[in-house]
Design an enzyme around this catalytic site. Structure first.
Site, PDB file in Angstrom:
ATOM      1  N   TYR A  37       0.797  -1.230   0.000  1.00 53.66           N
ATOM      2  CA  TYR A  37       0.000   0.000   0.000  1.00 53.66           C
ATOM      3  C   TYR A  37       0.832   1.284   0.000  1.00 53.66           C
ATOM      4  O   TYR A  37       0.287   2.364  -0.173  1.00 53.66           O
ATOM      5  CB  TYR A  37      -0.964   0.000   1.198  1.00 53.66           C
ATOM      6  N   LYS A  47       2.304 -15.538   2.769  1.00 51.86           N
ATOM      7  CA  LYS A  47       2.527 -16.318   1.540  1.00 51.86           C
ATOM      8  C   LYS A  47       4.034 -16.529   1.437  1.00 51.86           C
ATOM      9  O   LYS A  47       4.667 -16.235   0.423  1.00 51.86           O
ATOM     10  CB  LYS A  47       1.938 -15.523   0.354  1.00 51.86           C
ATOM     11  N   ASP A  58      -3.742 -18.675   0.876  1.00 54.81           N
ATOM     12  CA  ASP A  58      -4.661 -19.378  -0.034  1.00 54.81           C
ATOM     13  C   ASP A  58      -5.418 -20.480   0.705  1.00 54.81           C
ATOM     14  O   ASP A  58      -6.643 -20.598   0.607  1.00 54.81           O
ATOM     15  CB  ASP A  58      -3.927 -19.912  -1.288  1.00 54.81           C
ATOM     16  N   ASP A  60      -6.881  -7.064   3.755  1.00 64.53           N
ATOM     17  CA  ASP A  60      -7.963  -6.459   2.973  1.00 64.53           C
ATOM     18  C   ASP A  60      -8.836  -7.549   2.364  1.00 64.53           C
ATOM     19  O   ASP A  60     -10.062  -7.530   2.483  1.00 64.53           O
ATOM     20  CB  ASP A  60      -7.356  -5.570   1.878  1.00 64.53           C
TER      21      ASP A  60
HETATM   22  C1  IPM Z   1     -10.715  -1.142   2.633  1.00 68.08           C
HETATM   23  C2  IPM Z   1     -10.651  -0.708   1.193  1.00 68.08           C
HETATM   24  C3  IPM Z   1      -9.390   0.080   0.891  1.00 68.08           C
HETATM   25  C4  IPM Z   1      -8.209  -0.850   1.162  1.00 68.08           C
HETATM   26  C5  IPM Z   1      -9.310   0.663  -0.524  1.00 68.08           C
HETATM   27  C6  IPM Z   1     -10.455   1.623  -0.786  1.00 68.08           C
HETATM   28  C7  IPM Z   1      -8.008   1.347  -0.819  1.00 68.08           C
HETATM   29  O1  IPM Z   1     -10.793  -1.796   0.351  1.00 68.08           O
HETATM   30  O2  IPM Z   1     -10.737  -0.264   3.516  1.00 68.08           O
HETATM   31  O3  IPM Z   1     -10.774  -2.336   2.908  1.00 68.08           O
HETATM   32  O4  IPM Z   1      -7.784  -1.600   0.277  1.00 68.08           O
HETATM   33  O5  IPM Z   1      -7.723  -0.825   2.271  1.00 68.08           O
HETATM   34 MN    MN Z   2     -11.278  -3.628   1.405  1.00 74.56          MN
END
Ligand code: IPM
Ligand code: MN
Ligand code: NAD
Length: 353
Positions: A132, A189, A222, A246
């Site tokens: 990220y 992973k 996975d 996520d």
């Molecule tokens: C979440 C969302 C965000 C993330 C996106 C909007 C960047 O999916 O808060 O889970 O990936 O963290």
């Molecule tokens: Mn999300």
């Protein structure tokens, strides 16, 4: 009195957050709310995503932040969402995302033969690192020889603090039925991504050694995805990196009735933290009064609990549970109410308790 910054954002965020606000007000929590217009409309009007000193103001002047969602088809680059949402998480160092996966009622679960007691685990997601950070680049853009590189950044400090957070969470939180949490599972992973995975593996073993009363386990992401569907009973506390967290938290949302039901906290212990539903801005649902407000309402309850208002938080959770049982809900989980009407019902229930 606690000071709350409210940022509804875009799309259904603007519909579910007002419901969450009504419900926390109905719960009688002693709060001062300040609304912020950060989001796509503001960005399209004046090109401001986060005003100068925006994050410093949030950290200095507020005890917590309640957020809706960001994402609007009129901003294809998603720049405002990146700068506001990912900006808050990284610049305010909200390093621990806590996403409870809790089944309120058997009718909400798409799996056969599953009861609420079978699904009560939590995903703890590293929230400031991994892929990220957006490090990398594109070479020979738009040519047949194009190369795109997206780096996965894992610092020892970042990995250690999130793993430690998970063990502390396990040691100090109980399940809904009152029983102790016992197990921390680290998911990665490391069979394919050996450098980052190796660091996670080593740090997990080191930190685990300090918590001899807590069982530890490891799964590749996975295999974990499959087991979440086949046997969700086996999970307790899961700790993982930003991207895997996520993905598996949306899978977890599916187990509890869909994205409309899932809550989260983006935490920096002892500092201003941010609470938001797991779902996004759902553009196709926006403006129709059909989005489920319960994920936002449960996120606001998490916020109150974090601020020391456990009684108010419990009242709200109990009212949402009652709404689910009585089908006083939006259509995604089987009811016939609109977002506002479902919010109304919960607010009424909360104020009569
Ligand atoms: C979440 C969302 C965000 C993330 C996106 C909007 C960047 O999916 O808060 O889970 O990936 O963290
Ligand atoms: Mn999300
Ligand atoms: P989404 O969560 O908005 O929607 C995914 C699916 O879940 C859709 O079918 C939607 O109808 C359903 N859904 C989501 N919330 C619901 C609710 N409250 N009630 C009923 N149904 C609900 O994810 P997406 O479609 O992948 O993304 C849409 C936009 O939201 C994108 O711009 C994305 O980047 C953004 N997004 C933002 C956040 C955030 O701000 N935290 C999180 C996820 C996605």
């Amino acid at each position: 009195m606690k000071r709350i910054a409210v940022i509804p954002g875009d799309g259904i965020g603007k519909e579910v957050i007002p419901q969450a606000v009504r419900v926390i007000e109905a719960a009688g929590a002693d709060l001062a709310l300040t609304h912020f217009d950060w989001g796509a409309d503001r960005y399209l009007a004046d090109k401001v995503t986060v005003p100068p000193d925006g994050f410093a103001t949030l950290a200095r002047d507020f005890d917590a932040i309640l957020v809706g969602a960001f994402g609007d088809p009129r901003v294809p680059s998603n720049i405002h969402a990146k700068e506001i949402l990912l900006g808050m998480r990284s610049k305010m160092d909200l390093y621990a995302t806590v996403r409870p996966v809790r089944l309120l009622d058997a009718s909400l679960c798409p799996l056969k033969g599953i009861e609420p007691k079978d699904i009560d685990f939590v995903v703890i997601r590293e929230n400031t690192e991994g892929v990220y950070g957006d490090f990398g680049g594109v070479f020979k853009h738009g040519t047949p020889d194009e190369v795109a590189i997206q780096e996965d950044v894992n610092t020892r400090k970042g990995v250690e603090r999130i793993i430690r957070y998970a063990f502390e969470y396990c040691a100090s939180n109980r399940k809904v039925d009152g029983s102790a949490r016992r197990r921390v599972l680290m998911c990665d992973k490391s069979n394919a991504m050996t450098h980052a995975g190796g660091l996670w593996q080593r740090v997990f073993k080191e930190v685990a050694a300090e918590y001899s009363q807590i069982e530890t386990q490891h799964m590749y992401v996975d295999a974990l995805a499959m087991q979440m569907v086949l046997d969700p009973r086996r999970f307790d506390v899961i700790v993982t990196n930003n991207m895997f967290g996520d993905i598996i938290s949306d899978l977890g949302a599916g187990l509890q009735g869909g994205l409309g039901m899932a809550a989260s906290g983006n935490l920096r212990p002892q500092k201003t933290s941010m609470f938001e539903p797991v779902h996004g801005s759902a553009p196709p649902l926006a403006g129709k009064n059909i989005a489920n407000p319960f994920g936002a309402i449960l996120s606001a309850a998490m916020m109150l609990a974090q601020l020391g208002m456990a009684g108010e938080a419990q009242k709200i959770e109990a009212a949402v549970l009652e709404a689910v049982r009585q089908k006083k809900t939006t259509a995604d989980i089987g009811g016939t109410l609109g977002s506002r009407e479902a919010g109304d019902w919960v607010a009424q229930k909360v104020s009569s308790r």
